[in-house]
Design an enzyme around this catalytic site. Structure first.
Site, PDB file in Angstrom:
ATOM      1  N   HIS A  15      13.392   5.399  12.436  1.00  9.67           N
ATOM      2  CA  HIS A  15      13.228   5.556  10.980  1.00  9.67           C
ATOM      3  C   HIS A  15      14.034   6.766  10.503  1.00  9.67           C
ATOM      4  O   HIS A  15      14.182   7.742  11.238  1.00  9.67           O
ATOM      5  CB  HIS A  15      11.733   5.753  10.729  1.00  9.67           C
ATOM      6  N   HIS A  68       6.466   5.468  12.996  1.00  8.33           N
ATOM      7  CA  HIS A  68       6.837   6.281  11.826  1.00  8.33           C
ATOM      8  C   HIS A  68       5.667   6.765  10.981  1.00  8.33           C
ATOM      9  O   HIS A  68       5.860   7.540  10.048  1.00  8.33           O
ATOM     10  CB  HIS A  68       7.769   5.472  10.910  1.00  8.33           C
ATOM     11  N   GLU A 106      -2.102   5.031   2.932  1.00  9.49           N
ATOM     12  CA  GLU A 106      -2.047   3.615   2.558  1.00  9.49           C
ATOM     13  C   GLU A 106      -3.423   3.007   2.277  1.00  9.49           C
ATOM     14  O   GLU A 106      -3.572   2.177   1.379  1.00  9.49           O
ATOM     15  CB  GLU A 106      -1.333   2.808   3.652  1.00  9.49           C
ATOM     16  N   GLU A 154      -0.198  -9.067  -0.923  1.00  8.51           N
ATOM     17  CA  GLU A 154      -0.740  -8.494   0.321  1.00  8.51           C
ATOM     18  C   GLU A 154      -1.982  -7.659  -0.012  1.00  8.51           C
ATOM     19  O   GLU A 154      -2.093  -6.475   0.315  1.00  8.51           O
ATOM     20  CB  GLU A 154       0.294  -7.657   1.091  1.00  8.51           C
ATOM     21  N   ARG A 161       2.697   8.404   8.889  1.00 10.59           N
ATOM     22  CA  ARG A 161       2.365   9.801   8.569  1.00 10.59           C
ATOM     23  C   ARG A 161       1.197  10.333   9.391  1.00 10.59           C
ATOM     24  O   ARG A 161       1.215  11.472   9.846  1.00 10.59           O
ATOM     25  CB  ARG A 161       2.017   9.930   7.076  1.00 10.59           C
ATOM     26  N   ASP A 209       0.790  -1.240   0.000  1.00  6.84           N
ATOM     27  CA  ASP A 209       0.000   0.000   0.000  1.00  6.84           C
ATOM     28  C   ASP A 209       0.816   1.281   0.000  1.00  6.84           C
ATOM     29  O   ASP A 209       0.338   2.329   0.417  1.00  6.84           O
ATOM     30  CB  ASP A 209      -0.913  -0.005   1.236  1.00  6.84           C
TER      31      ASP A 209
HETATM   32  C1  UD1 Z   1       6.791   4.860   3.543  1.00  2.91           C
HETATM   33  C2  UD1 Z   1       5.388   4.444   3.131  1.00  2.91           C
HETATM   34  C3  UD1 Z   1       4.692   3.736   4.285  1.00  2.91           C
HETATM   35  C4  UD1 Z   1       5.538   2.635   4.877  1.00  2.91           C
HETATM   36  C5  UD1 Z   1       6.926   3.152   5.199  1.00  2.91           C
HETATM   37  C6  UD1 Z   1       7.791   2.016   5.646  1.00  2.91           C
HETATM   38  C7  UD1 Z   1       4.213   5.895   1.533  1.00  2.91           C
HETATM   39  C8  UD1 Z   1       3.397   7.100   1.362  1.00  2.91           C
HETATM   40  N1  UD1 Z   1       4.613   5.627   2.776  1.00  2.91           N
HETATM   41  O1  UD1 Z   1       6.633   5.852   4.564  1.00  2.91           O
HETATM   42  O2  UD1 Z   1       3.471   3.190   3.814  1.00  2.91           O
HETATM   43  O3  UD1 Z   1       4.918   2.172   6.046  1.00  2.91           O
HETATM   44  O4  UD1 Z   1       7.500   3.740   4.034  1.00  2.91           O
HETATM   45  O5  UD1 Z   1       8.923   2.468   6.326  1.00  2.91           O
HETATM   46  O6  UD1 Z   1       4.495   5.213   0.583  1.00  2.91           O
HETATM   47  N2  UD1 Z   1      14.403   8.412   4.313  1.00  2.91           N
HETATM   48  C9  UD1 Z   1      15.763   8.367   4.170  1.00  2.91           C
HETATM   49  N3  UD1 Z   1      16.330   7.163   3.822  1.00  2.91           N
HETATM   50  C10 UD1 Z   1      15.612   6.041   3.639  1.00  2.91           C
HETATM   51  C11 UD1 Z   1      14.223   6.094   3.801  1.00  2.91           C
HETATM   52  C12 UD1 Z   1      13.618   7.301   4.127  1.00  2.91           C
HETATM   53  O7  UD1 Z   1      16.459   9.352   4.334  1.00  2.91           O
HETATM   54  O8  UD1 Z   1      16.191   4.987   3.338  1.00  2.91           O
HETATM   55  C13 UD1 Z   1      13.765   9.714   4.678  1.00  2.91           C
HETATM   56  C14 UD1 Z   1      13.727  10.708   3.513  1.00  2.91           C
HETATM   57  O9  UD1 Z   1      13.917  12.003   4.003  1.00  2.91           O
HETATM   58  C15 UD1 Z   1      12.271  10.560   3.020  1.00  2.91           C
HETATM   59  C16 UD1 Z   1      11.551  10.331   4.337  1.00  2.91           C
HETATM   60  O10 UD1 Z   1      12.422   9.495   5.088  1.00  2.91           O
HETATM   61  O11 UD1 Z   1      11.844  11.701   2.331  1.00  2.91           O
HETATM   62  C17 UD1 Z   1      10.190   9.726   4.263  1.00  2.91           C
HETATM   63  O12 UD1 Z   1      10.175   8.587   3.416  1.00  2.91           O
HETATM   64  P1  UD1 Z   1       8.784   8.182   2.682  1.00  2.91           P
HETATM   65  O13 UD1 Z   1       8.988   6.945   1.872  1.00  2.91           O
HETATM   66  O14 UD1 Z   1       8.214   9.346   2.009  1.00  2.91           O
HETATM   67  O15 UD1 Z   1       7.803   7.911   3.896  1.00  2.91           O
HETATM   68  P2  UD1 Z   1       7.817   6.796   5.016  1.00  2.91           P
HETATM   69  O16 UD1 Z   1       7.331   7.420   6.267  1.00  2.91           O
HETATM   70  O17 UD1 Z   1       9.104   6.093   5.009  1.00  2.91           O
HETATM   71  N1  UDP Z   2      12.410  -3.314  10.212  1.00  2.03           N
HETATM   72  C1  UDP Z   2      13.787  -3.419  10.093  1.00  2.03           C
HETATM   73  N2  UDP Z   2      14.582  -2.545  10.762  1.00  2.03           N
HETATM   74  C2  UDP Z   2      14.086  -1.563  11.536  1.00  2.03           C
HETATM   75  C3  UDP Z   2      12.675  -1.427  11.636  1.00  2.03           C
HETATM   76  C4  UDP Z   2      11.867  -2.310  10.952  1.00  2.03           C
HETATM   77  O1  UDP Z   2      14.282  -4.309   9.417  1.00  2.03           O
HETATM   78  O2  UDP Z   2      14.884  -0.806  12.119  1.00  2.03           O
HETATM   79  C5  UDP Z   2      11.546  -4.256   9.493  1.00  2.03           C
HETATM   80  C6  UDP Z   2      10.479  -4.937  10.312  1.00  2.03           C
HETATM   81  O3  UDP Z   2      10.966  -6.104  10.935  1.00  2.03           O
HETATM   82  C7  UDP Z   2       9.430  -5.248   9.268  1.00  2.03           C
HETATM   83  C8  UDP Z   2       9.527  -4.054   8.343  1.00  2.03           C
HETATM   84  O4  UDP Z   2      10.827  -3.511   8.524  1.00  2.03           O
HETATM   85  O5  UDP Z   2       9.758  -6.406   8.519  1.00  2.03           O
HETATM   86  C9  UDP Z   2       8.480  -3.046   8.700  1.00  2.03           C
HETATM   87  O6  UDP Z   2       8.770  -1.846   8.091  1.00  2.03           O
HETATM   88  P1  UDP Z   2       8.112  -0.490   8.522  1.00  2.03           P
HETATM   89  O7  UDP Z   2       7.704  -0.558   9.948  1.00  2.03           O
HETATM   90  O8  UDP Z   2       9.049   0.566   8.107  1.00  2.03           O
HETATM   91  O9  UDP Z   2       6.844  -0.389   7.570  1.00  2.03           O
HETATM   92  P2  UDP Z   2       5.347  -0.925   7.665  1.00  2.03           P
HETATM   93  O10 UDP Z   2       5.361  -2.389   7.894  1.00  2.03           O
HETATM   94  O11 UDP Z   2       4.676  -0.165   8.757  1.00  2.03           O
HETATM   95  O12 UDP Z   2       4.777  -0.540   6.334  1.00  2.03           O
END
Ligand code: UD1
Ligand code: UDP
Length: 382
Positions: A243, A210, A134, A120, A212, A98
């Site tokens: 995160h 984490h 999502e 999923e 939104r 999602d």
């Molecule tokens: C995204 C997904 C969410 C999922 C989450 C898993 C969307 C809208 N959201 O949210 O569904 O649960 O990933 O973690 O698709 N960043 C880094 N390095 C990384 C990853 C992220 O610097 O490797 C920072 C960047 O500044 C980025 C911000 O995190 O802009 C947010 O990342 P983003 O993918 O937009 O949102 P998540 O909260 O990670």
């Molecule tokens: N995870 C990880 N390292 C971390 C935090 C989470 O490997 O520091 C793994 C966790 O075990 C799970 C997945 O990342 O498999 C979940 O990701 P996240 O919570 O970012 O996203 P969501 O499941 O809420 O979309």
């Protein structure tokens, strides 16, 4: 022999963890040419998973930017995936869950008239703003997709209520497949902190937060409750792999830093994370994936959200919705620390989300759909 070209598209950490075992399964099928495209909506957190599962994508759109917005992710993915599809010409695109990558990957495939499989599928809260965005992403992908791989029976029932009945398979969740390779006995962590924590005499609470929709006041309330739990219970060691989102890091630093038993650490690679989960006392999280993984390890979970699209482990008694109010989060956490009976009632292993054979079922379903196999796959839970 006839072969089909299957392209998996993913971009964030959880999608990668849940798609990696499927990519491996597809690579092992003689009738399938497997291609992998990452959008890199996440960068470091994605690369860590690619490294652990030894995946080398054929296409990498490298779209991530700091503090990216939903519109920038979606538009960059849509344009990037379009080009990839025009070049690679797959017979089937697989997206997961999602995220914004999921939605734009499915939409780009639809625009190219490529068949879409949704891994999923069928999770719902029926609140379009929670989880945001999502819930809307997965609902829209449900309309686009031709094949729907539902982890559970309840997910299939959700789709049926929306009039989606064709091409639906109950497979289990691929995250349980992933866990069969990551969790090992006597795991040695890469950091001193995790190796030296006294998991027997202390109560290690594993935290992630984490989402939104939790940005701002809800996150502030959750984090204040977590700090109070550590301050009021000397046996607590709170480990929070934070995160990389700057919004989340700023909040964690503001409300949780500076306490000797609160450990704010960088994101863990998935092996470290799963093995830490296997040893901890309690999980407090707003993550989707952790709600599926921790019950399989017999770890109670307090969900730091107002709702969940994963009711199965709540029904099984290992997961409880704690909401985002400070007092409730604190009270429910304190109860699991202080009342052994309340803890024991939740601490039993259940596996409503899978049996480790989801990827095999998904690959079987694809082969069946394309005429490479005579029989449809067996369904999970039957
Ligand atoms: C995204 C997904 C969410 C999922 C989450 C898993 C969307 C809208 N959201 O949210 O569904 O649960 O990933 O973690 O698709 N960043 C880094 N390095 C990384 C990853 C992220 O610097 O490797 C920072 C960047 O500044 C980025 C911000 O995190 O802009 C947010 O990342 P983003 O993918 O937009 O949102 P998540 O909260 O990670
Ligand atoms: N995870 C990880 N390292 C971390 C935090 C989470 O490997 O520091 C793994 C966790 O075990 C799970 C997945 O990342 O498999 C979940 O990701 P996240 O919570 O970012 O996203 P969501 O499941 O809420 O979309």
């Amino acid at each position: 022999m006839k072969t089909i070209r299957v392209m998996t598209i993913f971009g964030t950490r959880p999608e990668a963890i849940k798609m990696a075992p499927l990519v491996k399964e597809l690579e092992g099928r003689a009738g399938v040419e497997s291609l992998c495209c990452v959008t890199a909506q996440h960068r470091e957190m994605l690369d860590s998973v690619l490294h652990i599962f030894q995946l080398t994508p054929q296409y990498d759109l490298n779209i991530m930017e700091p503090r990216q917005t939903l519109s920038t992710i979606t538009s960059k993915c849509l344009l990037g995936v379009e080009q990839v599809l025009q070049e690679a010409k797959p017979d089937l695109v697989l997206v997961h869950g999602d995220t914004s990558t999921t939605f734009s990957g499915a939409l780009a495939a639809f625009y190219q008239r490529v068949m879409v499989g949704h891994v999923e599928a069928g999770l719902r809260t029926y609140d379009k703003y929670s989880p945001f965005p999502e819930e809307m992403n997965r609902t829209l992908v449900g309309d686009i997709a031709d094949l729907h791989f539902c982890p559970t029976r309840a997910n299939r029932e959700n789709l049926a209520r929306e009039g989606i009945a064709d091409g639906v398979f109950i497979t289990g969740n691929t995250v349980i497949d992933a866990m069969t390779t990551t969790v090992v006995k006597d795991y040695h962590f890469s950091t001193r902190l995790l190796n030296e924590l006294d998991y027997d005499r202390k109560k290690v609470i594993l935290v992630t937060c984490h989402r939104r929709e939790n940005y701002g006041a809800p996150m502030e309330h959750i984090m204040t409750a977590l700090r109070r739990l550590a301050e009021s219970h000397g046996e607590v060691e709170l480990v929070y792999p934070v995160h990389l989102s700057p919004v989340v890091r700023e909040a964690a630093e503001k409300y949780l830093a500076g306490h000797p038993r609160i450990h704010l650490i960088d994101p863990l690679d998935v092996e470290e994370m799963h093995n830490l989960m296997a040893r901890c006392y309690l999980v407090m999280t707003d993550s989707g994936g952790l709600q599926e993984e921790a019950p399989a390890m017999g770890k109670p979970v307090l969900v730091l959200r107002r709702e969940t699209e994963r009711p199965e482990a709540i029904a099984a008694g290992t997961v409880q919705l704690a909401g985002t109010e400070e007092e409730t989060v604190f009270r429910l956490g304190a109860r699991l620390l202080e009342e052994p009976q309340a803890y024991e009632r939740m601490a039993h292993a259940v596996n409503p989300y899978g049996d480790g054979r989801a990827c095999r079922r998904i690959a079987d379903a694809i082969e069946w759909k394309f005429g490479l196999r005579g029989e449809p796959p067996e369904m999970f839970g039957t």
